[in-house]
Design an enzyme around this catalytic site. Structure first.
Site, mmCIF file in Angstrom:
data_model
loop_
_atom_site.group_PDB
_atom_site.id
_atom_site.type_symbol
_atom_site.label_atom_id
_atom_site.label_comp_id
_atom_site.label_asym_id
_atom_site.label_seq_id
_atom_site.Cartn_x
_atom_site.Cartn_y
_atom_site.Cartn_z
ATOM 1 N N ASP A 1 -11.925 1.676 -2.804
ATOM 2 C CA ASP A 1 -11.387 0.880 -2.219
ATOM 3 C C ASP A 1 -10.070 1.075 -2.250
ATOM 4 O O ASP A 1 -9.431 1.925 -3.030
ATOM 5 C CB ASP A 1 -11.658 -0.320 -2.584
ATOM 6 C CG ASP A 1 -11.120 -1.604 -1.870
ATOM 7 O OD1 ASP A 1 -10.772 -1.373 -0.782
ATOM 8 O OD2 ASP A 1 -10.835 -2.648 -2.731
ATOM 9 N N PHE A 2 -8.835 0.677 -1.374
ATOM 10 C CA PHE A 2 -7.641 0.904 -1.567
ATOM 11 C C PHE A 2 -7.029 -0.206 -2.404
ATOM 12 O O PHE A 2 -6.521 0.341 -3.475
ATOM 13 C CB PHE A 2 -7.011 1.156 -0.208
ATOM 14 C CG PHE A 2 -5.563 1.561 -0.084
ATOM 15 C CD1 PHE A 2 -5.146 2.918 -0.570
ATOM 16 C CD2 PHE A 2 -4.500 0.370 0.157
ATOM 17 C CE1 PHE A 2 -3.823 3.261 -0.467
ATOM 18 C CE2 PHE A 2 -3.134 1.129 -0.164
ATOM 19 C CZ PHE A 2 -2.818 2.310 -0.102
#
Length: 310
Positions: free
Chosen positions: A163-164
């Site tokens: 995920d970022f």
């Protein structure tokens, strides 16, 4: 010349993440430390089953086989076991021919404080308390969630998905989004599209993986038949136009992912079931779900989404 440990990409792993310790842990919980020690001594030569992190660790260590001179990666065991009860763990490591030689045995104490001492860019553990202590101390750590273990010996690629926000980057944008006004989040990211995010807990891991991919690119230039090992992906709930700040951040850091998915709120499971990563890192537990239970998931309990330790 082999890299010294302070120049390597080091991953620290607990025995509970690397191996299936469910039987011995049950003995410890129900009968105590003395019975646990006796149990481990009685089963000293019984090889432990593979844990959730095993396929990831095995492939990660195989990077050294490709770069025998540099030996650019290392895995260190950080364990709550004593050195005595940890003998079975190391015998299992030897059985599976894993090149792990460094370890810290803490005899019941949390080993998280030694993450920076070993220059680790990630600590993987199935012990939630240890992971929370590490994150609270500013160390990169993730809790390995239960899943099926599938270690295909014919699959040599190492696929790592992130995920970022709250994982690679900090939770600045997530904090705006969690206020509940999507329009404000979108406008905030548009206004800051040229401003890189600050690093998140796994930024150093992501950057060092990019350095390893540069080594692979050089090898591919020398030998067109070279088959790359590392494949990285970013899977984020963002969509256009908030995607630009993600790209700005990666460009500013001089890194990139092999694949980037902007899902606009779509379930990440759909991508994960196709990608089949050997590890997926996310800061939100509601994104770490798979109906088939076949994706190795790691929770990064960092930032605003975990303030209540959800």
């Amino acid at each position: 010349m082999a890299y010294p440990i302070d120049k390597k990409l080091v991953i620290a792993v607990s025995s509970s993440a690397l191996f299936d310790l469910s039987e011995s842990d049950k003995v410890f919980r129900e009968q105590g430390a003395k019975a646990y020690k006796a149990y481990q001594e009685e089963h000293l030569d019984d090889v432990l089953g593979k844990g959730v992190a095993f396929p990831f660790v095995r492939r990660f260590l195989s990077i050294n086989d490709r770069f025998a001179e540099q030996q650019p990666v290392e895995v260190v065991l950080l364990s709550r076991n004593s050195a005595v009860t940890g003998k079975r763990v190391f015998r299992s490591i030897q059985h599976y021919d894993l090149n792990i030689s460094r370890a810290a045995f803490m005899e019941g104490k949390s080993p998280y404080a030694y993450i920076p001492a070993f220059n680790a860019s990630l600590f993987l553990s199935a012990n939630e308390g240890d992971v929370l202590k590490a994150i609270d101390s500013g160390y990169p750590a993730g809790m390995v969630l239960p899943s099926k273990v599938n270690d295909d010996n014919n699959d040599h690629e190492l696929r790592i998905a992130f995920d970022f926000d709250g994982v690679i980057a900090d939770d600045e944008a997530e904090s705006v989004f969690q206020d509940g006004k999507l329009d404000e989040f979108v406008q905030h990211e548009i206004n800051n599209k040229l401003k890189p995010h600050n690093p998140g807990p796994l930024a150093d891991l992501f950057k060092k993986l990019s350095d390893l991919q540069a080594l692979e690119a050089d090898e591919e230039t020398k030998d067109s038949s070279y088959q790359r090992i590392i494949r990285t992906s970013i899977i984020t709930a963002r969509s256009a136009p908030t995607h630009e700040r993600v790209i700005t951040t990666l460009e500013n850091w001089g890194v990139s992912a092999n694949e980037t998915f902007f899902l606009g709120g779509m379930k990440k499971e759909h991508i994960l079931n196709t990608l089949k990563p050997h590890m997926f890192f996310d800061d939100q537990k509601n994104h770490l779900q798979s109906k088939l239970g076949n994706i190795p998931m790691v929770h990064i309990p960092f930032g605003i989404t975990n303030n209540g330790r959800i």
